[in-house]
Enzyme design. Structure first.
Site, PDB file in Angstrom:
ATOM      1  N   HIS A  76       1.334  -1.292  -0.014  1.00 43.09           N
ATOM      2  CA  HIS A  76       0.200   0.082  -0.345  1.00 43.09           C
ATOM      3  C   HIS A  76       1.187   1.131  -0.093  1.00 43.09           C
ATOM      4  O   HIS A  76       1.871   1.341   0.919  1.00 43.09           O
ATOM      5  CB  HIS A  76      -0.922  -0.172   1.402  1.00 43.09           C
ATOM      6  N   GLU A  85      -4.057   1.656  -7.878  1.00 41.05           N
ATOM      7  CA  GLU A  85      -3.914   2.820  -6.506  1.00 41.05           C
ATOM      8  C   GLU A  85      -3.771   3.771  -6.811  1.00 41.05           C
ATOM      9  O   GLU A  85      -2.256   4.482  -6.542  1.00 41.05           O
ATOM     10  CB  GLU A  85      -4.595   3.163  -4.721  1.00 41.05           C
TER      11      GLU A  85
HETATM   12  P1  PGA Z   1      -9.556   5.796   0.014  1.00 44.30           P
HETATM   13  O1  PGA Z   1      -8.733   4.762   0.407  1.00 44.30           O
HETATM   14  O2  PGA Z   1     -10.876   4.573  -0.403  1.00 44.30           O
HETATM   15  O3  PGA Z   1     -10.119   6.808   1.286  1.00 44.30           O
HETATM   16  O4  PGA Z   1      -8.802   6.894  -0.651  1.00 44.30           O
HETATM   17  C1  PGA Z   1      -8.392   3.675  -0.534  1.00 44.30           C
HETATM   18  C2  PGA Z   1      -7.018   2.817  -0.214  1.00 44.30           C
HETATM   19  O5  PGA Z   1      -5.266   3.261   1.008  1.00 44.30           O
HETATM   20  O6  PGA Z   1      -7.072   2.307   0.013  1.00 44.30           O
END
Ligand code: PGA
Length: 263
Positions: free
Chosen positions: A96, A177
């Protein structure tokens, strides 16, 4: 491919909030037949939330962890090893951007963690994403030239899966992401559906270049400010197989709306 929605609760919830949320999700998902959902609570709540999930289990609801350490055991005060989670969780979020940034996790560390997770029977959810937001024109209409913006996620994916066998590759999940879209970052806004789809397609091509057969088993999720209000932007995109949800996964009604949207 069967859609997958993963809730990343991050370092949020008290025990009672976690139990309330897990019970609510379980009740709300009873009728969900065509999608799978994974809840990733903080480590101390894995067992109590697991008790909720595994008591009269729903096939479509699973438990996941938010991280593991890159060694199997030893003198690493405060860390949790993949074998400790065997049998307790089915999935683990790895790489992440918050871990890459705050804890300086490198591509090599992520690769090591992916291998240890797989060796313990956990499905790694490998997060990849670029730091810089592309120009608005690219977000609205990504062209082949836009591919240079997305070298980072492709490179991170390639590094994370280095050395995996085809059988191991089949077990991974990829979460695209973009860092600039994650709600905890300043000025974050969700990607456009068309741009998220474009990058997911590039990630799919990377997976196919490793093993086309294995690639067909791997869900590619979008994550970054997904909410009940914008999920329809992502759910119809052909290259997106679900989403990884942070902030909105802490709001029961919103999270259920997101899950239903993929059903
Ligand atoms: P968010 O986070 O949906 O609050 O943007 C997603 C993540 O960090 O996995």
């Amino acid at each position: 491919m069967r859609p997958l929605i993963i809730a990343n609760w991050k370092m949020n919830t008290t025990l009672s909030e976690a139990l309330l949320l897990a019970n609510g999700v379980k009740r709300g998902l009873a009728g969900l037949t065509s999608a799978d959902v994974v809840l990733c609570p903080p480590f101390p709540w894995l067992v109590p939330v697991g008790e909720v999930i595994y008591h009269h289990p729903l096939k479509q609801l699973q438990l996941g962890a938010q991280n593991v350490f890159w060694q199997e055991s030893g003198a690493y005060t405060g860390e949790v090893a993949a074998p400790m989670l065997k049998g307790l969780v089915g999935y683990v979020i790895l790489g992440h951007s918050e871990r890459r940034r705050v804890f300086q996790e490198t591509d090599q560390i992520v690769n090591q963690k992916v291998k240890l997770a797989l060796a313990s029977g956990l499905r790694p959810v490998i997060c990849v994403g670029e730091e810089r937001r592309p120009a608005a024109a690219v977000l609205d209409q990504p062209t082949e030239e836009a591919a240079h913006h997305v070298q980072q996620p492709v490179k991170e994916l390639r590094a994370a899966i280095k050395g995996l066998t085809a059988d191991q590759l089949k077990k991974i999940v990829v979460a695209y992401e973009p860092v600039w879209a994650i709600s905890s970052n300043k000025n974050a806004v969700a990607a456009t559906g068309i741009y998220a789809n474009f990058v997911s397609q590039l990630l799919r091509e990377e997976l196919e270049s490793h093993d086309p057969e294995a690639s067909a088993h791997i869900p590619i999720l979008y994550g970054g400010s997904v909410t009940a209000a914008n999920v329809e932007e992502f759910s119809p995109q052909p290259a997106i197989n679900g989403c990884l949800v942070g902030g909105a996964s802490l709001k029961l009604k919103d999270f259920l709306t997101i899950c239903q949207q993929f059903n």
